[in-house]
Design a protein around this motif. Structure first.
Motif, PDB file in Angstrom:
ATOM      1  N   ILE A  46      50.448  23.026 -20.364  1.00 12.79           N
ATOM      2  CA  ILE A  46      50.869  22.291 -21.553  1.00 12.79           C
ATOM      3  C   ILE A  46      51.842  21.216 -21.080  1.00 12.79           C
ATOM      4  N   MET A  47      51.422  19.951 -21.151  1.00 18.17           N
ATOM      5  CA  MET A  47      52.210  18.853 -20.605  1.00 18.17           C
ATOM      6  C   MET A  47      52.874  18.079 -21.737  1.00 18.17           C
ATOM      7  N   ILE A  48      54.091  17.619 -21.501  1.00 14.26           N
ATOM      8  CA  ILE A  48      54.887  16.923 -22.509  1.00 14.26           C
ATOM      9  C   ILE A  48      55.121  15.488 -22.046  1.00 14.26           C
ATOM     10  N   PHE A  49      54.939  14.529 -22.948  1.00 11.50           N
ATOM     11  CA  PHE A  49      55.110  13.109 -22.616  1.00 11.50           C
ATOM     12  C   PHE A  49      56.120  12.475 -23.554  1.00 11.50           C
ATOM     13  N   GLU A  50      56.865  11.532 -23.004  1.00  8.78           N
ATOM     14  CA  GLU A  50      57.825  10.789 -23.805  1.00  8.78           C
ATOM     15  C   GLU A  50      57.718   9.308 -23.484  1.00  8.78           C
ATOM     16  N   ASP A  51      58.407   8.526 -24.286  1.00 12.56           N
ATOM     17  CA  ASP A  51      58.364   7.069 -24.149  1.00 12.56           C
ATOM     18  C   ASP A  51      58.695   6.651 -22.708  1.00 12.56           C
ATOM     19  N   GLY A  52      57.798   5.860 -22.097  1.00 13.02           N
ATOM     20  CA  GLY A  52      58.012   5.354 -20.747  1.00 13.02           C
ATOM     21  C   GLY A  52      57.412   6.193 -19.648  1.00 13.02           C
ATOM     22  N   ASP A  53      56.932   7.405 -19.953  1.00 12.57           N
ATOM     23  CA  ASP A  53      56.370   8.279 -18.924  1.00 12.57           C
ATOM     24  C   ASP A  53      55.027   7.757 -18.414  1.00 12.57           C
ATOM     25  N   VAL A  54      54.781   7.981 -17.127  1.00 11.39           N
ATOM     26  CA  VAL A  54      53.444   7.802 -16.573  1.00 11.39           C
ATOM     27  C   VAL A  54      52.738   9.145 -16.664  1.00 11.39           C
ATOM     28  N   ILE A  55      51.622   9.197 -17.353  1.00  5.36           N
ATOM     29  CA  ILE A  55      50.919  10.459 -17.609  1.00  5.36           C
ATOM     30  C   ILE A  55      50.315  10.972 -16.311  1.00  5.36           C
ATOM     31  N   GLY A  56      50.524  12.265 -16.027  1.00  5.01           N
ATOM     32  CA  GLY A  56      50.158  12.810 -14.726  1.00  5.01           C
ATOM     33  C   GLY A  56      48.781  13.425 -14.634  1.00  5.01           C
ATOM     34  N   ALA A  57      48.064  13.590 -15.753  1.00 10.00           N
ATOM     35  CA  ALA A  57      46.740  14.231 -15.727  1.00 10.00           C
ATOM     36  C   ALA A  57      46.011  13.876 -17.017  1.00 10.00           C
ATOM     37  N   ASP A  58      44.704  14.095 -17.054  1.00  4.84           N
ATOM     38  CA  ASP A  58      43.950  13.930 -18.293  1.00  4.84           C
ATOM     39  C   ASP A  58      44.262  15.106 -19.229  1.00  4.84           C
ATOM     40  N   CYS A  59      44.532  14.813 -20.477  1.00  9.28           N
ATOM     41  CA  CYS A  59      44.952  15.868 -21.418  1.00  9.28           C
ATOM     42  C   CYS A  59      44.301  15.689 -22.783  1.00  9.28           C
ATOM     43  N   ARG A  60      44.044  16.843 -23.453  1.00  6.14           N
ATOM     44  CA  ARG A  60      43.628  16.853 -24.868  1.00  6.14           C
ATOM     45  C   ARG A  60      44.892  17.017 -25.689  1.00  6.14           C
ATOM     46  N   LEU A  61      45.178  16.047 -26.556  1.00  7.83           N
ATOM     47  CA  LEU A  61      46.399  16.070 -27.344  1.00  7.83           C
ATOM     48  C   LEU A  61      46.324  17.117 -28.463  1.00  7.83           C
ATOM     49  N   GLY A  63      50.116  17.831 -24.785  1.00  3.37           N
ATOM     50  CA  GLY A  63      48.688  17.938 -24.571  1.00  3.37           C
ATOM     51  C   GLY A  63      48.347  19.048 -23.598  1.00  3.37           C
ATOM     52  N   ILE A  64      47.082  19.494 -23.669  1.00  4.13           N
ATOM     53  CA  ILE A  64      46.574  20.509 -22.738  1.00  4.13           C
ATOM     54  C   ILE A  64      45.891  19.792 -21.587  1.00  4.13           C
ATOM     55  N   VAL A  65      46.319  20.067 -20.369  1.00  4.09           N
ATOM     56  CA  VAL A  65      45.723  19.428 -19.189  1.00  4.09           C
ATOM     57  C   VAL A  65      44.266  19.865 -19.069  1.00  4.09           C
ATOM     58  N   THR A  66      43.365  18.899 -19.029  1.00  5.12           N
ATOM     59  CA  THR A  66      41.926  19.192 -18.924  1.00  5.12           C
ATOM     60  C   THR A  66      41.376  18.904 -17.539  1.00  5.12           C
ATOM     61  N   ASN A  67      41.862  17.843 -16.885  1.00  7.94           N
ATOM     62  CA  ASN A  67      41.365  17.475 -15.554  1.00  7.94           C
ATOM     63  C   ASN A  67      42.516  17.014 -14.681  1.00  7.94           C
ATOM     64  N   THR A  68      42.436  17.325 -13.417  1.00  4.63           N
ATOM     65  CA  THR A  68      43.447  16.889 -12.449  1.00  4.63           C
ATOM     66  C   THR A  68      42.760  16.262 -11.235  1.00  4.63           C
ATOM     67  N   ALA A  69      43.590  15.620 -10.419  1.00  2.51           N
ATOM     68  CA  ALA A  69      43.145  15.082  -9.119  1.00  2.51           C
ATOM     69  C   ALA A  69      41.924  14.175  -9.264  1.00  2.51           C
ATOM     70  N   MET A  70      40.913  14.390  -8.431  1.00 10.73           N
ATOM     71  CA  MET A  70      39.753  13.503  -8.383  1.00 10.73           C
ATOM     72  C   MET A  70      38.820  13.669  -9.575  1.00 10.73           C
ATOM     73  N   LYS A  71      39.069  14.667 -10.448  1.00  9.49           N
ATOM     74  CA  LYS A  71      38.222  14.851 -11.622  1.00  9.49           C
ATOM     75  C   LYS A  71      38.767  14.112 -12.840  1.00  9.49           C
ATOM     76  N   THR A  72      39.927  13.479 -12.702  1.00 11.00           N
ATOM     77  CA  THR A  72      40.437  12.644 -13.777  1.00 11.00           C
ATOM     78  C   THR A  72      39.632  11.341 -13.827  1.00 11.00           C
ATOM     79  N   GLN A  73      39.850  10.575 -14.887  1.00 11.91           N
ATOM     80  CA  GLN A  73      39.132   9.303 -15.014  1.00 11.91           C
ATOM     81  C   GLN A  73      39.511   8.344 -13.890  1.00 11.91           C
TER      82      GLN A  73
END
Length: 1008
Positions: free
Chosen positions: A150-165, A219-229
């Protein structure tokens, strides 16, 4: 990377945007409240691996070094070195080895530094991430995030993985790296039905390496690393061979193989003439012949010339990533350019307004500087007739005018400020959305700046942010009390015209509000037709149109004005105020640069995401299409939907590819490059986003934007522009042409010298001494000295020649033609044969005219009284060859123009390297010929006296021959210049458009 997935194999194509939040939780056995446990996260890290993009592990110095020495021409030089050492000729072997080392060092240094600056792909992810682990919010290294976190994002963050919000608050993300969409994307939570929904429309997802512009979310992390967009794009980049050779490299390798085979053939000829009897003398002669045909200085001169070219291009803000890619610019036939920031200034400016009743207004001034004036024009948009305009003084205007600009000022989140930094004190800067910045600059000019209104007492109560689904924004403000009225509340709105009009029930004319509520709807329909007509009129000028509205808001007791308002209820009964036209002006240098392209036989295509009318208007201003043609049914202007809807055969049947493609997607760019390649055209493509990298790779020359470009785009490109300017592309092409022309000049110079030396040595095989050994017309050391000391410095000077005045008035060279055109090959042999014949004639004249034909014995090895004639003849041939090679450098400055005309001799002073190398090369003959010991022991020749007359005569004959030869070429060969110019290209486009439009009209008439 961690271990490969075993127990759980996540399908990278799983359409998580079609999942509900509950389905996503179940899929990953996770909980949006509790997150993963630390133990489960550790297990998944072993299963899925680290959340890192794969790369090539950084720049490998040994790979860069290998590219410098794994060159056929270098291999030929190594063979010559081995032969020299084998015959104990250590001086020659050491000199050639030094040449190899120097060339490798220069190439390695240039390319290794370039590669290091571009190694950025592995650093695109955020270094840390906030996740819920063991029901606690913790910060972890981003490479340890796993699917199900479960990943948390705030204003200015660079998103670290593909996530379903699953939880958002006013969330907007910048996805330009992936989609090319310059505006922030407003996110939602709703499930999306369509599995193959476009990436930019998956509003319930966020993606790795994109940025949170506003708001916060979970959001829930769905893909990481080379499987991200972004990982998929990285995979496609890794699969591309970045070391593919350019045409110049391939042709130099072919030249090296030709030279190598020719050297072997000549060595066989030497031994055959001596009945294959081996002796050191025969072996030395064979080495001399092989050295004569090898252009030892070619690799070093090519590398140094390109290195100087890289430095020159850096001066006008074009960074070349690899030396070998620079020569490709000279063959470019088509430029595919973006609009925003490349052809335009990327500074949105409000330039027009229209209010019902008041009519049009014109605003002056550019950029972020709030300096300019506002003029009322009336109902006619007479921008070219200033005498009919009325200046609106700062801070004044009708109530309608002031209310409209008040709405533009307050319904706006951008900030305009002056810097306080000592070095940039007083400069204006802006923060926020480009269109909102343009509105803030406008209201500053009108004296209604937002900070001033806030200071007067206007207070923001509530905000309904811009939403892509409704395409509008509204704010609730409390206005201060006045001496005649208590405090009141107002709703201000701005957005797309059709969306704002739909919320309006009245329109304002001065101080009067006219209702749009009609039983038959006639008043509304008539008014909307009028507004949309004005909007189209502004759009045709290349303007982006925003609409402003307001209404007085009645406060209901006991209603929470911050959280208790419903958007659909608030955004009703609005009063239409007016339209604002915002313009991204073309750069001043864009139009001249495009016209220069037409002069050079290069066609320009604009591929942009803008509306077709806006794109066509800017294209007309930049001279990409003629200003006096209609864009309706114009084959030169297409939308991406139209272009993408055509199959390859339909595109290939087009007489000409479109010059403007609007609403362009990354796939459209790739399709355009493929279409150009099928026509055997040489294309360059510009890009800045991660999504542009496939088209940058597909283009013959990929050009990334240095200011707005992503690191991945720069990694995929051949050239990076530090100023994002279209004119810089044209300058780079001009530099590429100059460099390629100069390479042709010095290759011709070096190879002509080699041909001349071969003529002398091969013909010299016919002259035998008393021992029946061939007599050297020139010694091996003389030949090496000629190749390295005499001809290489002028060749470097030719590589630094300034561009000829016709450089950008000639058609692009054919990519197939490459370095050795028929004319260059012909010149090489004609001049080489002439120099060889004159040099050998001087040798024969001394031997048989003044020395009674005495060839002596063992004169190739050492001096004796009996060999004095041969030594003097050898010195004469050497001096003659030196002067001819130096004079030939002046011939090589132009293929057909006289090198010895007063005008060209005057321009020689601008190339200091060339004229100094000629002067120094001529002066070096004297110590080589006259220093005792050096002349007879090393160079195998003696001091000269009367023989200088033969040298002078040969020089005069050669110059006269070269001038006559060039005159014959001018008379018999096709001119090099391009007859077409910019206006001719415009006429051709007009004719093509008219023919197509007439054909379409005839077909429609026939169908009716």
């Amino acid at each position: 990377m961690g271990k490969k997935a075993t127990a759980v194999d996540l399908d990278p194509e799983t359409p998580f945007h079609t999942f509900t939040v509950e389905q996503t939780e179940q899929h990953f056995s996770s909980s949006i409240l509790e997150g993963l446990s630390s133990a489960e996260a550790a297990n998944r890290l072993q299963t899925y691996g680290y959340n890192e993009l794969e790369g090539n592990g950084g720049v490998k110095w040994y790979k860069v070094l290998w590219r410098q020495i794994a060159n056929v021409l270098v291999c030929v030089l190594l063979v010559a070195t081995v032969l020299a050492y084998a015959t104990k000729d250590f001086a020659e072997g050491s000199v050639i080895l030094f040449i190899i080392i120097m060339n490798a060092a220069i190439g390695f240094w240039q390319e290794f530094n370039a590669e290091q600056t571009m190694e950025a792909l592995r650093n695109m992810s955020s270094p840390t991430a906030q996740v819920i682990r063991d029901e606690t919010r913790v910060t972890i290294p981003n490479n340890q995030a796993v699917p199900g976190d479960i990943m948390i994002f705030e204003d200015g963050d660079v998103i670290g993985a593909d996530c379903r919000l699953f939880e958002i608050f006013n969330l907007e993300t910048d996805e330009a790296l992936l989609t090319g969409e310059s505006l922030p994307v407003q996110k939602t939570l709703a499930r999306i039905e369509k599995e193959d929904e476009a990436l930019g429309d998956r509003l319930n997802m966020v993606f790795a390496s994109t940025t949170v512009v506003k708001g916060r979310a979970k959001g829930i992390v769905t893909n990481t690393a080379m499987k991200t967009q972004i990982g998929k794009i990285a995979t496609s980049l890794l699969s591309v061979d970045t070391n593919e050779q350019t045409p110049l490299q391939k042709r130099l390798n072919k030249l090296a193989w030709f030279v190598f085979l020719a050297a072997i053939l000549l060595v066989i000829v030497v031994f055959a003439v001596h009945s294959f009897h081996y002796s050191n003398e025969v072996a030395i002669y064979a080495i001399s012949v092989s050295i004569a045909i090898i252009p030892e200085g070619l690799v070093a001169v090519v590398t140094l010339t390109m290195a100087f070219g890289v430095s020159r291009m850096a001066e006008f803000k074009a960074i070349v990533r690899r030396l070998s890619s620079l020569e490709s610019l000279g063959a470019v036939t088509n430029i595919c350019s973006d609009k925003t920031g490349t052809l335009t200034q990327s500074k949105m400016v409000a330039v027009r307004m229209w209010f019902p009743g008041d009519g049009y207004y014109r605003i002056t001034g550019t950029g972020f500087v709030p300096e300019g004036e506002i003029y009322r024009q009336g109902e006619l948009d007479n921008e070219d007739n200033a005498s009919e305009e009325t200046l609106v003084p700062n801070g004044s205007g009708s109530n309608h005018f002031l209310r409209t600009l008040q709405a533009a000022s307050l319904c706006n989140m951008a900030e305009l400020r002056r810097t306080l930094h000592p070095e940039t004190h007083g400069e204006w800067t802006a923060l926020g959305d480009p269109t909102e910045i343009a509105l803030q600059v406008l209201v500053h000019k009108a004296g209604l700046a937002k900070p001033d209104l806030i200071e007067q007492g206007y207070r923001l109560v509530s905000e309904f942010p811009f939403d892509s689904s409704v395409k509008r924004m509204s704010v609730l403000y409390e206005a201060p009390a006045t001496t005649t009225a208590p405090a009141s509340h107002y709703i201000f709105m701005k957005g797309a015209t059709e969306r704002v009009l739909g919320c309006c029930s009245a329109w304002r004319d001065g101080d009067v509000e006219h209702s749009l509520k009609s039983e038959k709807g006639g008043d509304r329909a008539e008014f909307e037709t009028k507004v949309f007509g004005k909007m189209d009129s502004l759009a045709e000028k290349g303007l982006r149109v925003l609409t402003l509205a307001y209404r007085k808001f009645t406060v209901v007791p006991d209603v929470d004005l911050v959280h208790g308002l419903v958007r659909d209820e608030v955004e009703t009964e609005m009063v239409f105020l007016g339209l604002v036209g915002i313009y991204d002006p073309p750069r001043a240098e864009s139009r001249p640069a495009v016209l220069q392209c037409y002069e050079a036989g290069i066609r320009v295509h604009m591929l942009t995401g803008d509306h077709p009318s806006t794109a066509a208007a800017i294209a007309k201003e930049c001279a990409i299409i003629p200003e006096d043609i209609s864009i309706k049914n114009n084959p030169l202007v297409m939308t991406a939907a139209q272009f993408d809807g055509m199959d390859d055969d339909e595109i290939d049947r087009l007489e000409e590819l479109p010059r403007v493609v609007a609403r362009c997607s990354p796939n459209t760019k790739v399709k355009m490059i493929a279409a150009l390649h099928r026509r055997n055209l040489f294309a360059t493509m510009t890009g800045d986003g991660v999504n542009d990298s496939p088209s940058l790779k597909a283009a013959n020359v990929g050009i990334a934007m240095g200011q707005s470009g992503s690191d991945v785009a720069k990694q995929a490109s051949d050239i990076v522009l530090t100023d994002d300017n279209f004119a810089t592309i044209v300058q780079a092409i001009a530099e590429g042409r100059r460099m390629f022309a100069n390479i042709q000049k010095f290759v011709q110079h070096l190879m002509s010298a080699n041909v001349a030396e071969i003529v002398v040595l091969v013909v010299g095989l016919a002259f035998k001494d008393k021992s029946q050994n061939a007599v050297f017309p020139m010694s091996a050391v003389e030949i090496l000295f000629l190749n390295m000391i005499t001809s290489s410095p002028p060749a470097m000077g030719l590589g630094l020649e300034p561009p000829h005045e016709s450089n950008m008035r000639e058609p692009p060279r054919s990519a197939k033609q490459g370095l050795f055109s028929f004319e260059v090959i012909m010149d090489t042999f004609v001049y080489g044969l002439a120099m060889g014949a004159l040099s050998f004639a001087s040798f024969v004249t001394v031997i048989f005219g003044f020395q009674n034909g005495n060839l002596g014995e063992l004169c190739n090895v050492e001096w004796s009284e009996d060999c004095e004639g041969v030594f003097r003849a050898r010195a004469t041939a050497y001096a003659c060859m030196t002067m001819l090679i130096l004079a030939h450098a002046i011939n090589c400055r132009s293929l057909r123009e006289s090198g010895w005309s007063p005008t060209n001799l005057r321009t020689l002073k601008h190339n200091r390297m060339l004229w100094m190398s000629i002067v120094v090369g001529a002066l070096l003959v004297f110590p080589v010929v006259y220093i005792p010991g050096l002349n007879r022991s090393v160079f195998k020749h003696s001091a000269m006296t009367y023989e200088w007359g033969l040298v002078a005569l040969s020089l005069v004959i050669f110059i006269a021959f070269a001038e006559v030869y060039k005159l014959v070429k001018v008379k018999l060969m096709k001119p090099l210049g391009l007859e077409a110019n910019g206006e001719a290209e415009m006429d051709r486009m007009r004719t093509y458009t008219l023919q197509l439009q007439q054909t379409d009209s005839a077909i429609e008439h026939k169908q009716r």
